[in-house]
Design a protein around this motif. Structure first.
Motif, PDB file in Angstrom:
ATOM      1  N   ARG A  39      -5.690   3.305   7.358  1.00  0.00           N
ATOM      2  CA  ARG A  39      -5.381   1.910   7.661  1.00  0.00           C
ATOM      3  C   ARG A  39      -5.712   1.516   9.090  1.00  0.00           C
ATOM      4  O   ARG A  39      -6.143   0.388   9.364  1.00  0.00           O
ATOM      5  CB  ARG A  39      -3.888   1.643   7.386  1.00  0.00           C
ATOM      6  N   THR A  79       0.819  -1.212   0.000  1.00  0.00           N
ATOM      7  CA  THR A  79       0.000   0.000   0.000  1.00  0.00           C
ATOM      8  C   THR A  79       0.857   1.268   0.000  1.00  0.00           C
ATOM      9  O   THR A  79       0.364   2.358   0.239  1.00  0.00           O
ATOM     10  CB  THR A  79      -0.953   0.015   1.210  1.00  0.00           C
ATOM     11  N   ALA A 117      -2.339  -6.371   1.355  1.00  0.00           N
ATOM     12  CA  ALA A 117      -3.098  -5.574   0.403  1.00  0.00           C
ATOM     13  C   ALA A 117      -4.447  -5.186   1.010  1.00  0.00           C
ATOM     14  O   ALA A 117      -4.909  -5.786   1.982  1.00  0.00           O
ATOM     15  CB  ALA A 117      -3.308  -6.363  -0.890  1.00  0.00           C
ATOM     16  N   ILE A 118      -5.067  -4.183   0.427  1.00  0.00           N
ATOM     17  CA  ILE A 118      -6.390  -3.757   0.880  1.00  0.00           C
ATOM     18  C   ILE A 118      -7.443  -4.661   0.264  1.00  0.00           C
ATOM     19  O   ILE A 118      -7.469  -4.875  -0.944  1.00  0.00           O
ATOM     20  CB  ILE A 118      -6.675  -2.299   0.472  1.00  0.00           C
ATOM     21  N   GLN A 173     -10.953   2.839   2.436  1.00  0.00           N
ATOM     22  CA  GLN A 173     -10.680   3.508   1.175  1.00  0.00           C
ATOM     23  C   GLN A 173     -11.591   4.713   0.921  1.00  0.00           C
ATOM     24  O   GLN A 173     -12.746   4.747   1.344  1.00  0.00           O
ATOM     25  CB  GLN A 173     -10.823   2.514   0.014  1.00  0.00           C
ATOM     26  N   TRP A 189      -7.058   3.010  -6.215  1.00  0.00           N
ATOM     27  CA  TRP A 189      -5.781   2.354  -6.514  1.00  0.00           C
ATOM     28  C   TRP A 189      -4.741   3.341  -7.028  1.00  0.00           C
ATOM     29  O   TRP A 189      -3.710   2.942  -7.556  1.00  0.00           O
ATOM     30  CB  TRP A 189      -6.002   1.206  -7.501  1.00  0.00           C
ATOM     31  N   LEU A 248      -1.502   4.380  -0.925  1.00  0.00           N
ATOM     32  CA  LEU A 248      -2.411   3.787  -1.902  1.00  0.00           C
ATOM     33  C   LEU A 248      -3.838   4.230  -1.617  1.00  0.00           C
ATOM     34  O   LEU A 248      -4.433   3.871  -0.596  1.00  0.00           O
ATOM     35  CB  LEU A 248      -2.316   2.258  -1.873  1.00  0.00           C
TER      36      LEU A 248
END
Length: 509
Positions: A230, A207, A248-249, A255, A295, A225
């Motif tokens: 987070r 990220t 990874a997300i 987001q 992204w 990212l």
């Protein structure tokens, strides 16, 4: 040029510091012009002997700099005594130099321009006709002691145009003023503004860079990212079911969702006389989902220990032929965490716009079933098999009425709530509480919010993450707004939309 005044109680004098090549003179002059303040360049206070020594390629010593610092300090005293608001620049490489310029002058606010060795070197190599040669950069970097916590600095990255740097500085100044802090700050406030000298940590993370924020017992982590949130914790206890630096997300955790939240059915919509087709990013349901910035690697604009501002650009592309500049600012304060998303239409035509964010809340229960949920909303949106709204219904008499706190139980939620009840300051508080009822977290929806999606994670692709947290998604518009037009923002050329939400922890075990 129109002058811009910071809101609240502004500092009376701004001291802009940084090594040669950081852009102090340009930024200081532009900042003073924007504020309508007096400006002086610290280089003007060097003696002819000092200038000649540097021009000959010799670094100044502490004794060489003594009269220079005294001259700058004397000018600052005259400006303060005359009640003139001013901006002055000075490399002020060492802590001792900055202490000389700030001690006894509580009116002074410190702004530190931070840049990489490579960027500074390239700028000095392109600078001609200046008495300071590029060869002396290494001597400056060896002397540099970056500002520390008790200096309460505003830190802005220099790898952006001067106008953008000045905008970031003014934004941070306004934030400091609005928070009621004095430029110097109390000892507690100063301790909450430690600068991360080594810059963001990447650690090979999928990220990107990671920025940790701290304020008292609170901590948060923001990633490069997608500008995603987070982690958020108080006293080490997580209030987000987030993700680690090395993963990874998934599930859209934390987001940002722009220029639309949730779904656009078939990815097809009509705007401005054009029929447009977005990429289908939720192919199993034939939808475009969660916007275009998730992204992107966002750029760092400004940072302090308790705040960070990131930015990105949505360029014209298939399905969205519009140009938007988007930035997000996260800030920790006495009431918790605040997020603000600013979107500006930099193009020449109106643009359709919506925004949301997708954090998962937790209060420490193994599953969300026993957690107590409160959603002060009068309506819900019924959806079809594609997750698209088909009608609005009152929550009265349904299992989805959470206007009074009650356990979630086995209810599967992936539900948009509308008709939000607001408090006297215009906020809606969605509350997740521990079963004991003594502690929890409120997610507040502020400026620019119109509805909220609540999701218990029953359809997540990772079975082990299902029902571990409750996604509470602040949104400016409901699903499929690009097609229905419901609460859709039409962002005119040059206009800016503001969207605010936040997290407020409460109670104790």
């Amino acid at each position: 040029m129109a002058h811009e005044a910071a809101t609240g109680e502004s500092p009376r004098l701004v001291l802009v510091v940084g090594v040669a090549g950081s852009g102090k003179s340009t930024v200081g002059r532009l900042l003073a012009e924007r504020l309508g303040w007096v400006y002086r360049d610290g280089d003007e206070f060097h003696s002819e002997v000092g200038r000649a020594k540097m021009a000959a390629g010799h670094a100044l010593t502490d004794s060489d700099r003594e009269p220079w610092l005294e001259a700058i300090g004397a000018w600052m005293d005259r400006a303060i005594a005359a009640h003139r608001q001013a901006v002055v620049t000075c490399s002020a490489l060492k802590r001792d130099y900055r202490d000389r310029l700030r001690t006894g002058r509580p009116e002074v606010l410190l702004v530190y321009l931070h840049g990489s060795r490579e960027l500074l070197g390239s700028r000095l190599a392109e600078r001609h006709g200046h008495f300071f040669p590029a060869d002396l950069l290494e001597s400056q970097l060896s002397d540099l002691q970056e500002p520390e916590a008790d200096e309460h600095p505003l830190v802005v990255e220099t790898d952006q145009p001067p106008e953008a740097i000045v905008t970031a500085v003014i934004s941070l100044m306004r934030r400091e003023s609005a928070s009621g802090k004095s430029p110097a700050g109390s000892a507690t406030e100063q301790a909450a503004h430690t600068v991360v000298h080594s810059g963001p940590s990447t650690s090979g993370s999928p990220t990107g860079a990671q920025w940790q924020l701290t304020h008292g017992e609170q901590s948060a982590v923001v990633v490069q990212l997608g500008g995603a949130l987070r982690d958020y914790a108080v006293n080490g206890e997580p209030l987000l079911d987030g993700f680690s630096a090395g993963t990874a997300i998934t599930g859209a955790r934390g987001q940002l969702l722009a220029p639309w939240p949730n779904r656009v059915g078939g990815g097809r919509y009509r705007f401005g006389g054009q029929d447009l087709q977005l990429p289908l990013t939720e192919q199993e349901k034939n939808n475009a989902i969660h916007g275009l910035v998730r992204w992107n690697l966002w750029n760092l604009v400004a940072r302090t220990t308790d705040a960070v501002r990131l930015g990105t650009t949505i360029c014209p592309q298939p399905g969205y032929p519009f140009l938007l500049d988007v930035c997000v600012e996260y800030r920790l304060g006495s009431e918790g965490l605040e997020a603000a998303v600013f979107a500006t239409n930099s193009g020449i035509q109106p643009a359709p716009y919506g925004v949301g964010q997708h954090p998962y809340l937790t209060v420490g229960t193994d599953l969300v079933d026993t957690a107590l949920l409160t959603v002060p909303a009068r309506y819900l949106l019924r959806t079809d098999d594609q997750g698209l709204p088909i009608r609005q219904e009152p929550v009265d008499g349904t299992p989805y009425d959470f206007r009074n706190a009650r356990p979630i139980g086995e209810l599967r939620l992936d539900t948009t709530f509308t008709g939000l009840d607001r408090d006297p300051v215009g906020r809606t508080l969605v509350r997740l509480a521990h079963p004991c009822g003594l502690r929890g977290v409120d997610l507040w929806l502020g400026e620019g919010t119109r509805c909220v999606q609540v999701y218990t994670g029953d359809t997540l692709t990772e079975p082990g993450r299902r029902r571990r947290g409750v996604a509470v998604e602040a949104m400016s518009c409901p699903p499929d707004a690009f097609r229905s037009g419901t609460d859709l923002i039409v962002l005119e050329a040059g206009a800016t939309h503001v969207f605010r939400w936040g997290l407020s922890p409460w109670g104790s075990s």
